[in-house]
Design a protein around this motif. Structure first.
Motif, PDB file in Angstrom:
ATOM      1  N   UNK A 108      51.794  80.661   0.067  1.00  0.00           N
ATOM      2  CA  UNK A 108      51.407  79.332  -0.413  1.00  0.00           C
ATOM      3  C   UNK A 108      52.595  78.646  -1.086  1.00  0.00           C
ATOM      4  N   UNK A 109      53.401  79.435  -1.801  1.00  0.00           N
ATOM      5  CA  UNK A 109      54.564  78.856  -2.486  1.00  0.00           C
ATOM      6  C   UNK A 109      55.544  78.284  -1.455  1.00  0.00           C
ATOM      7  N   UNK A 110      55.766  79.059  -0.398  1.00  0.00           N
ATOM      8  CA  UNK A 110      56.641  78.577   0.663  1.00  0.00           C
ATOM      9  C   UNK A 110      56.149  77.257   1.243  1.00  0.00           C
ATOM     10  N   UNK A 111      54.835  77.156   1.406  1.00  0.00           N
ATOM     11  CA  UNK A 111      54.289  75.918   1.963  1.00  0.00           C
ATOM     12  C   UNK A 111      54.472  74.759   1.011  1.00  0.00           C
ATOM     13  N   UNK A 112      54.367  75.036  -0.289  1.00  0.00           N
ATOM     14  CA  UNK A 112      54.589  73.965  -1.264  1.00  0.00           C
ATOM     15  C   UNK A 112      56.029  73.469  -1.184  1.00  0.00           C
ATOM     16  N   UNK A 113      56.970  74.415  -1.068  1.00  0.00           N
ATOM     17  CA  UNK A 113      58.367  74.012  -0.941  1.00  0.00           C
ATOM     18  C   UNK A 113      58.568  73.197   0.339  1.00  0.00           C
ATOM     19  N   UNK A 114      57.880  73.663   1.392  1.00  0.00           N
ATOM     20  CA  UNK A 114      57.997  72.982   2.679  1.00  0.00           C
ATOM     21  C   UNK A 114      57.574  71.518   2.567  1.00  0.00           C
ATOM     22  N   UNK A 115      56.534  71.281   1.757  1.00  0.00           N
ATOM     23  CA  UNK A 115      56.007  69.922   1.644  1.00  0.00           C
ATOM     24  C   UNK A 115      57.044  68.964   1.083  1.00  0.00           C
ATOM     25  N   UNK A 116      57.974  69.490   0.292  1.00  0.00           N
ATOM     26  CA  UNK A 116      58.947  68.609  -0.340  1.00  0.00           C
ATOM     27  C   UNK A 116      60.304  68.597   0.356  1.00  0.00           C
ATOM     28  N   UNK A 117      60.508  69.472   1.326  1.00  0.00           N
ATOM     29  CA  UNK A 117      61.826  69.562   1.943  1.00  0.00           C
ATOM     30  C   UNK A 117      62.080  68.369   2.845  1.00  0.00           C
ATOM     31  N   UNK A 119      65.274  68.089   4.319  1.00  0.00           N
ATOM     32  CA  UNK A 119      66.530  68.405   4.976  1.00  0.00           C
ATOM     33  C   UNK A 119      66.234  69.575   5.898  1.00  0.00           C
ATOM     34  N   UNK A 120      66.763  69.547   7.114  1.00  0.00           N
ATOM     35  CA  UNK A 120      66.248  70.449   8.135  1.00  0.00           C
ATOM     36  C   UNK A 120      66.454  71.918   7.798  1.00  0.00           C
ATOM     37  N   UNK A 121      67.582  72.248   7.169  1.00  0.00           N
ATOM     38  CA  UNK A 121      67.813  73.668   6.875  1.00  0.00           C
ATOM     39  C   UNK A 121      66.913  74.132   5.726  1.00  0.00           C
ATOM     40  N   UNK A 122      66.718  73.265   4.758  1.00  0.00           N
ATOM     41  CA  UNK A 122      65.774  73.589   3.685  1.00  0.00           C
ATOM     42  C   UNK A 122      64.380  73.802   4.267  1.00  0.00           C
ATOM     43  N   UNK A 123      64.015  72.910   5.181  1.00  0.00           N
ATOM     44  CA  UNK A 123      62.736  73.032   5.868  1.00  0.00           C
ATOM     45  C   UNK A 123      62.586  74.400   6.498  1.00  0.00           C
ATOM     46  N   UNK A 124      63.638  74.779   7.188  1.00  0.00           N
ATOM     47  CA  UNK A 124      63.594  76.045   7.907  1.00  0.00           C
ATOM     48  C   UNK A 124      63.416  77.211   6.941  1.00  0.00           C
ATOM     49  N   UNK A 125      64.150  77.170   5.826  1.00  0.00           N
ATOM     50  CA  UNK A 125      64.051  78.265   4.856  1.00  0.00           C
ATOM     51  C   UNK A 125      62.644  78.347   4.265  1.00  0.00           C
ATOM     52  N   UNK A 126      62.097  77.194   3.919  1.00  0.00           N
ATOM     53  CA  UNK A 126      60.760  77.193   3.330  1.00  0.00           C
ATOM     54  C   UNK A 126      59.736  77.711   4.332  1.00  0.00           C
ATOM     55  N   UNK A 127      59.913  77.321   5.584  1.00  0.00           N
ATOM     56  CA  UNK A 127      58.985  77.775   6.622  1.00  0.00           C
ATOM     57  C   UNK A 127      59.019  79.296   6.740  1.00  0.00           C
ATOM     58  N   UNK A 128      60.235  79.856   6.740  1.00  0.00           N
ATOM     59  CA  UNK A 128      60.352  81.314   6.891  1.00  0.00           C
ATOM     60  C   UNK A 128      59.781  82.035   5.679  1.00  0.00           C
ATOM     61  N   UNK A 129      59.989  81.442   4.495  1.00  0.00           N
ATOM     62  CA  UNK A 129      59.441  82.056   3.290  1.00  0.00           C
ATOM     63  C   UNK A 129      57.929  82.209   3.409  1.00  0.00           C
TER      64      UNK A 129
END
Lengths: 471, 527
Positions: A108-117, A119-129
């Motif tokens: 769930x935390x990763x998804x929260x980060x994803x919601x705010x990303x 920038x594409x690489x940040x997006x990718x990291x949050x998705x993997x988390x």
């Protein structure tokens, strides 16, 4: 840097750390940490309190805006409901429970980060988390080899799709020379002007289609739902989809109707809803049925993304919240009906109206909402989607979507038919549910109905989120 | 219009809902029945101010308007005119009668049954009272769920098949209606029905939206090729379910034609009228002929419904005053008469436990009161002069003779067929031998049974002998619909002689046509 902007993420992180500490030091034989439900519900309030937060952090890679806060709230609701639902999970050993909740929380935390990303690489990291913890969660089902199979399938598919998405990302970077979405908006996105970028973005989107279980990236969904324990499936089927939608909504700001990528989205949406609904017609296992239904619903969400308007994005945002609620409602009933954590077949619902009248009614509300029947939120969400996309070049998609309602009614209705009209198994064991669970089930059903009758305030939030991207 | 001091229509819609929620806290079955009966009488009391309907005006009355979701042009907008008034009254009347006719018929899951009845009433009134397209659609679809449950839980042996067919048919039909609603939202800028009626649309747009809407309504009516769900549903449904189906649900289809197809797609309505008239006549003849061959009383009445509703759609698509008057009267009359017949079938079924004619024959000597009432409603059903259906049928036929001689000639045998199958049934039930009467267990009508048939019998004669008041009530609205229709078609440059290719190129007129009477009730907030 204003740390207050990050309140929801920080709270969730604290929760994870607390669970981590508990898994190290607390007595493991006690089972569920009793403080967790309260803490998870408090998380919903933290997210609600920071609805108005706006700002940019971490060298413009992390944006706190209407869209991200809306989705953080939705994720926290999903997490809280899943935690409440997973208490006393019959197919999970007591000593693993704290770790289980910690992994759920990580996801769930990763998804929260994803919601705010943004920038594409940040997006990718949050998705993997968020994905990695799911890889560990899915096989956690005591004494069921199918869970291991589901886990392997999820990992292999996930790894493959991640590789494709990263490959696409490299094309986007090479061609557009930036990974910031804000900068990408100004670049050309037609095939003639930037062929490499179009191919790259399409591949990159594939990573999120996989999360969303959109055709042709849907193959894992029914198998994983079936193999994972009921409680895990109810999380996997709902909350991660939010993460996929939020990213697609952000990237949809790049698209206008008529572009190649938009056409691909529309086409995949149409195929996805038709295929999902047709395949679901033949299912007997409820989780498989809902798996295919989620493929169909992924198709509906595409309606909002292809319109190229703020109203369309708002409709997609609203629909994803509705999707979360109605699926949680149905899965909640499945978890409670299941005796000892087995998979529930359609026939197990027979006589439910007598054995558990409350659950039968909640299931009916959830099923009718999934069909899109008024006065439930499913109808309102669909109406917003259809209205937003009409006259934006995809009228055929609207027709396909409404015709799909007609296909889907059969299998959703058969859930209600089994629960209400089959006379077999009337004298089966009465299903006892605790007052807390009854209250939660009632609250979910009421939320689904309320969002259907009075969608105003939630729609305003969704609209604000949409207008933040496409003024 | 005397101001009743409360929002009548909202009360009519929400009172049954509140009562349904209360029902959860009621324990004993007997009390559930009494409670719902009282709720039904209260519902009728609430509907009393509707008699204050102002005659001679075409605009909507009892209007209520609240913002709902202004961003999307959705509003909570209710109102009645001559087209919908009687349907709302009929629905309110049917609730207590349905409770009474199910008093001993329903033995299992009593609380849920009455819960469904109350939900049905609320949704049906909502359908007829809505002046917002989305609101209309919400009630239109919401009504399916309780009706489905009524058939699927309390129905006959094949209830699961029948209920599923009912649900699939009607839902599939109305999905395209939703697409049409969305399209109107873009073309007309609002979901508000009075506002959409002011607008003009290109022929091409009307062509497609008419087809989408007509499919939904034709399935609901049901018109000839789409009627197959009806006999199954009618035969399997419990008595009260059949009554509601016949009295209220089928009318939604014809009401939809009048409320939406004619005002919103006027040119397409005229363009498709020959087809609709042909289908109507097919329904009349087909329904009548099939009814003639039935062995099952309920099936016979169900097919007669197909024929009667054929008269209604025939009247609508004649586009003259007499025809539409007749159609609306026939909608009301069919509700009263066929509703009563279905109640009486339930009554006799409780005694014979069979719906076969052969198991219910030769009752004239032993159950005179029953046969008297049955005879009365049978006569009303085939339009005997002096009864209500005569008024409706004769008006439709007069309209047909004015408009199209061929259509009229073909419809007349339909009226004769009605006499044939109803008299055949009546004869068998009264004098057929051997009599199926069983002395020990069968009794003639009880006081409760009289109670729910008397109001309908009174209406049969009242409308049959003194239809003037009813006609006066509906005339202004009909005249407005028809006048708007021709005014809009003129503005569009539509004529029947043009080919389809020419018609498809007709653009929407630049300025809105001045309609017969500006609707003062369009309370749209200034843009």
């Amino acid at each position: 840097m204003n740390i207050g902007l990050l309140a929801p993420e920080l709270y969730q992180l604290l929760l994870i750390l607390a669970l981590f500490a508990a898994s190290l030091f607390a007595d493991k034989d006690k089972g569920d940490p009793l403080w967790l439900p309260g803490a998870a519900i408090a998380g919903v309030f933290v997210c609600a309190a920071s609805m108005g937060a706006r700002g940019v952090l971490f060298y413009d890679a992390y944006q706190v805006d209407g869209l991200s806060q809306f989705f953080k709230l939705a994720v926290s609701i999903g997490y809280a409901v899943t935690v409440l639902n997973a208490l006393n999970q019959p197919t999970l050993e007591k000593e693993k429970r704290t770790d289980y909740y910690m992994l759920l929380g990580m996801s769930a935390w990763g998804l929260m980060l994803l919601a705010s990303s943004v920038e594409l690489i940040t997006l990718y990291l949050a998705l993997e988390l968020s994905s990695y913890s799911l890889y560990a969660l899915i096989p956690l089902r005591k004494g069921d080899p199918r869970a291991a199979e589901a886990g392997v399938k999820y990992i292999l598919f996930g790894a493959m799709v991640t590789a494709i998405a990263l490959y696409g990302l490299s094309y986007v970077m090479a061609s557009q020379h930036t990974t910031y979405i804000a900068a990408l908006v100004g670049k050309p996105w037609s095939f003639t002007a930037a062929p490499m970028a179009v191919v790259g973005l399409t591949l990159f989107l594939g990573g999120f289609f996989y999360k969303l279980a959109l055709f042709p990236f849907h193959f894992w969904a029914p198998d994983v739902y079936q193999g994972a324990s009921n409680e895990t499936a109810s999380y996997v089927a709902t909350v991660p989809k939010l993460g996929a939608v939020v990213v697609l909504v952000r990237l949809a700001a790049l698209l206008t109707p008529g572009m190649e990528i938009t056409n691909i989205l529309a086409l995949l949406g149409a195929v996805s809803m038709t295929f999902g609904n047709l395949a679901a017609l033949a299912q007997k296992d409820l989780k498989r049925l809902l798996g295919y239904s989620s493929v169909a619903h992924a198709g509906y969400v595409m309606l909002g993304l292809v319109s190229g308007t703020a109203a369309g994005l708002a409709a997609a945002v609203f629909y994803s919240l509705v999707y979360l609620l109605m699926n949680l409602t149905c899965f909640f009933v499945i978890c409670k009906v299941s005796d000892g954590g087995e998979n529930v077949q359609l026939n197990d619902l027979c006589g439910l109206y007598k054995r558990a009248p409350m659950l039968a009614m909640v299931l009916a509300v959830g099923a009718f909402a999934l069909v899109g029947l008024p006065p439930t939120a499913g109808f309102t969400g669909k109406l917003f989607l259809l209205t937003s996309v009409w006259e934006h070049g995809y009228n055929w998609l609207v027709i396909v979507a409404v015709l799909n309602t007609a296909i889907s009614i059969y299998y959703y209705l058969s859930m209600v038919r089994h629960a209400y009209t089959k006379e077999e198994n009337l004298d089966g064991p009465v299903i006892k549910i605790s007052p807390v669970n009854a209250a939660l089930a009632g609250a979910l059903a009421i939320a689904v109905l309320l969002l259907g009758v009075m969608p105003g305030s939630m729609y305003d939030l969704a609209k604000a989120a949409g207008q933040g991207l496409l003024p | 219009m005397a101001d009743p001091g409360y929002p009548v229509l909202s009360f009519l819609i929400f009172f049954p809902l509140v009562a349904a929620v209360w029902l959860f806290f009621v324990k004993s079955d007997g009390f559930v029945r009494a409670f719902t009966l009282v709720a039904g009488f209260l519902e009728m009391l609430i509907a009393m101010p509707l008699f204050g309907f102002k005659l001679g005006v075409a605009k909507f009355q009892f209007v209520e308007f609240h913002d709902w979701l202004p961003d999307l042009g959705m509003s909570y907008n209710l109102g009645l005119d001559g087209l919908s008034l009687f349907m709302v009254m009929l629905t309110a009347l049917m609730l207590p009668l349905c409770v009474l006719c199910s008093w001993t018929y329903i033995k299992k899951r009593v609380k849920e049954f009455h819960f469904c009845l109350l939900l049905m009433t609320s949704a049906c009134i909502g359908v007829f009272a809505s002046l917002d397209f989305v609101l209309f659609y919400i009630f239109w679809e919401a009504m399916l769920i309780p009706m489905y449950l009524l058939i699927a839980v309390w129905g006959g042996p094949e209830r699961r098949y029948a209920s599923l067919k009912f649900f699939l048919y009607t839902l599939a039909g109305s999905t395209l209606l939703l697409a049409a609603i969305v399209a109107f939202r873009h073309a007309g800028g609002s979901f508000s029905i009075p506002e959409l009626m002011q607008g003009n649309y290109s022929f091409k747009f009307q062509f497609w939206t008419f087809l989408a809407m007509a499919l939904a309504f034709a399935i609901k009516v049901p018109m000839f090729p789409f009627h197959t769900w009806l006999p199954a549903a009618h035969v399997q449904a419990p008595s009260a379910g059949s009554v509601l189906l016949a009295a209220v649900l089928l009318k939604m289809g014809t009401y939809g034609f009048l409320r939406f197809c004619l005002p919103l797609a006027p040119a397409a309505s005229v363009y498709f009228a020959p087809m609709m008239i042909a289908i109507s006549i097919a329904s009349i003849l087909y329904g009548g002929l099939i009814a003639l061959g039935q062995k099952d009383v309920k099936k016979l009445i169900a097919y007669s419904s197909v024929a009667h509703m054929g008269f209604v759609t025939l009247g609508i698509f004649l586009f003259n005053l007499r025809g539409v008057e007749g159609a609306i009267m026939q909608m009301l009359n069919h509700g009263i008469t066929t509703g009563a017949l279905f109640m009486m079938i339930g009554l006799i079924y409780e005694r014979s436990h069979s719906r076969e004619i052969a198991d219910n024959q030769g009752l004239g000597k032993y159950m005179p009161a029953f046969m008297f009432m049955w005879g009365l409603f049978s006569f009303s059903s085939f339009g005997f002069p002096g009864t209500n259906s005569f008024v409706g049928e004769i008006l439709v036929l007069v309209g047909a003779f004015q408009e199209n001689l061929w259509a009229a000639f073909l419809a007349v045998p339909g009226a004769m067929l009605a006499a044939a199958y109803m008299l055949r049934l009546l004869q068998r039930m009264t004098w057929g031998s051997p009599s199926s009467f069983k002395k020990k267990t069968w009794t003639d009508m009880s006081g409760r049974e009289w109670l729910y048939l008397i109001p309908l019998a009174v209406l049969v004669f009242y409308i049959g002998l003194a239809p003037t008041l009813a006609l006066k009530t509906i005339d202004p609205s009909i005249e407005k619909v028809l006048a708007d229709l021709s005014a809009k078609n003129q503005a569009l440059g539509f004529s029947k002689e043009m080919s389809l290719a020419e018609l498809m190129r007709l653009p929407a007129p630049a300025a809105n046509v001045r309609l017969a009477e500006a609707d003062e009730t369009t309370q749209t907030p200034a843009p």
